[in-house]
Every structure is written in C-alpha cells, then in structure tokens.
Design an enzyme around this catalytic site. Structure first.
Site, short mmCIF file in Angstrom:
data_model
loop_
_atom_site.label_atom_id
_atom_site.label_comp_id
_atom_site.label_asym_id
_atom_site.label_seq_id
_atom_site.Cartn_x
_atom_site.Cartn_y
_atom_site.Cartn_z
CD GLN A 84 7.89 -4.76 4.62
OE1 GLN A 84 8.56 -3.75 4.43
NE2 GLN A 84 6.96 -5.16 3.80
CG HIS A 95 -1.42 -13.63 10.34
ND1 HIS A 95 -2.48 -14.50 10.17
CD2 HIS A 95 -0.48 -14.33 11.04
CE1 HIS A 95 -2.19 -15.66 10.73
NE2 HIS A 95 -0.98 -15.58 11.26
CG HIS A 97 3.83 -11.62 6.72
ND1 HIS A 97 2.87 -10.81 7.31
CD2 HIS A 97 4.39 -10.90 5.73
CE1 HIS A 97 2.85 -9.64 6.68
NE2 HIS A 97 3.76 -9.66 5.73
CG HIS A 99 8.45 -10.60 3.37
ND1 HIS A 99 7.63 -10.44 2.28
CD2 HIS A 99 7.89 -9.84 4.34
CE1 HIS A 99 6.63 -9.63 2.57
NE2 HIS A 99 6.77 -9.25 3.82
W1 AMW Z 1 3.67 -7.13 4.33
O1 AMW Z 1 3.48 -5.72 3.42
O2 AMW Z 1 2.33 -7.17 5.24
O3 AMW Z 1 5.15 -7.31 5.04
O4 AMW Z 1 3.61 -8.36 3.12
C1 AMW Z 1 2.39 -8.96 2.70
C2 AMW Z 1 2.76 -10.05 1.75
O5 AMW Z 1 1.62 -10.88 1.59
C3 AMW Z 1 3.15 -9.56 0.36
O6 AMW Z 1 4.36 -10.21 -0.03
C4 AMW Z 1 1.98 -9.97 -0.49
O7 AMW Z 1 2.35 -10.24 -1.83
C5 AMW Z 1 1.51 -11.21 0.23
N1 AMW Z 1 0.12 -11.58 0.02
C6 AMW Z 1 -0.98 -10.81 0.13
N2 AMW Z 1 -2.10 -11.53 -0.13
C7 AMW Z 1 -1.68 -12.80 -0.39
C8 AMW Z 1 -2.36 -13.99 -0.74
N3 AMW Z 1 -3.67 -14.07 -0.85
N4 AMW Z 1 -1.62 -15.09 -0.97
C9 AMW Z 1 -0.26 -15.04 -0.86
N5 AMW Z 1 0.43 -13.95 -0.53
C10 AMW Z 1 -0.27 -12.83 -0.31
#
Ligand code: AMW
Length: 155
Positions: A84, A95, A97, A99
């Site tokens: 995303q 940041h 990432h 999935h």
């Molecule tokens: W993104 O909406 O920015 O594409 O997805 C953010 C992801 O980071 C989500 O899957 C969320 O559950 C995960 N996330 C957020 N905080 C943490 C954390 N502290 N540890 C692990 N995963 C996290």
C-alpha cells in the site's frame, strides 16, 4: 540490530525472523490471516519511489524467499503480496513494507475481499491506541522464533 524503527513504531528484535543486507522481516501485531508478515527496507523510506535500486532488489528477493517459506509453513496454496504505497492507497505506516499473506482455497467468500480486509485492518491498528486486540509480545516472539528456523541467516 537492536530495535528496528518501522515508521512511527519500534519493532523488537524478538519480532524479527529474517534479515538480509538491506531488508528486515517481522511478524504482524494484528495479522489479517495467520502468517501475515511484513518485509521492509532497513532504511526509513516512506514511499516505493524513494527506494534505491539496490533496496528494491534486496526487498523483492527477500520477499520471494520469505513468501515461499511462509506459504508452506502455514499450509497455504497461494500468497497475496501487496504494497500500500501512500496514504490514499491505504498506507498507514510511513515506511515502505510488503505484506505477505498466505492464502487457502475459500479463505474469503470473495477472493479480492482480502484487500478490503487489509485496508480496514491497517486503519484499525492505526486508530486503536488501547492495544486491546493486538497480540502480546510473547505470542509474536514465539511465532518469530519458529519462523526464524526456516531461514539461513545472510546477516
Ligand atoms: W499499511 O496500512 O501501512 O500498508 O500496514 C501497516 C501494517 O503494520 C499493518 O499490517 C499493521 O498491523 C502493522 N503494524 C503496525 N504496528 C505494528 C507493530 N508494532 N508491529 C508489527 N506490525 C505492526
């Protein structure tokens, strides 16, 4: 690596199960499906366009290695691999990432429902300051330790 700064979050080493030269993979605090993990560049880069070529290569080679292992570890038959990229695409953590979500036949009523689930879940993690439905450190540590055994460390 002591702790990993993932955008506004701090990821404990116990959550990390894989590291390469430029990328790191860790278990999710609120997975959409079992085995939903995240792979990020080590450098804090907000958007995909800001990654260097070396970081892109490392991130995607790491994603390929991890997705194969995760799919088999969680007895999946496929994987959803998604980024995303930017707030209007559902990005809530600033940041980059990737999935990785292991998939099974019939895991969702409609196959692409996973994308709305992903979008809804990210928003709920970002908004939920109570941490009530988040996983415990112990639970995440156990999953990361068992996943780490699947990989020969390159770092
Ligand atoms: W993104 O909406 O920015 O594409 O997805 C953010 C992801 O980071 C989500 O899957 C969320 O559950 C995960 N996330 C957020 N905080 C943490 C954390 N502290 N540890 C692990 N995963 C996290």
């Amino acid at each position: 690596m002591s702790v990993f700064r993932f955008g506004q979050h701090l990821i404990r080493t116990t959550q990390i199960f894989f590291q390469s030269d430029l990328s790191v993979a860790f278990v999710n605090i609120k997975p959409v499906v079992r085995g939903h993990v995240l792979v990020s560049p080590k450098r804090l880069v907000k958007r995909f366009k800001d990654l260097s070529r070396d970081e892109i290569t490392d991130l995607f080679v790491s994603t390929q290695i991890i997705a194969e292992k995760i799919e088999s570890a969680y007895k999946g038959t496929s994987c959803t691999i998604a980024i995303q990229d930017g707030p209007d695409a559902g990005q809530t953590v600033n940041h980059v990432h990737v999935h990785i979500l292991p998939r099974k036949p019939g895991d969702f009523e409609e196959n692409d429902q996973i994308y709305s689930e992903l979008n809804a879940h990210s928003k709920s993690v970002a908004l939920d300051s109570t941490r009530s439905d988040r996983r415990t450190e112990e639970d995440m540590g156990e999953e990361a330790a068992s996943l780490a055994k699947l990989f020969v460390s390159t770092k």
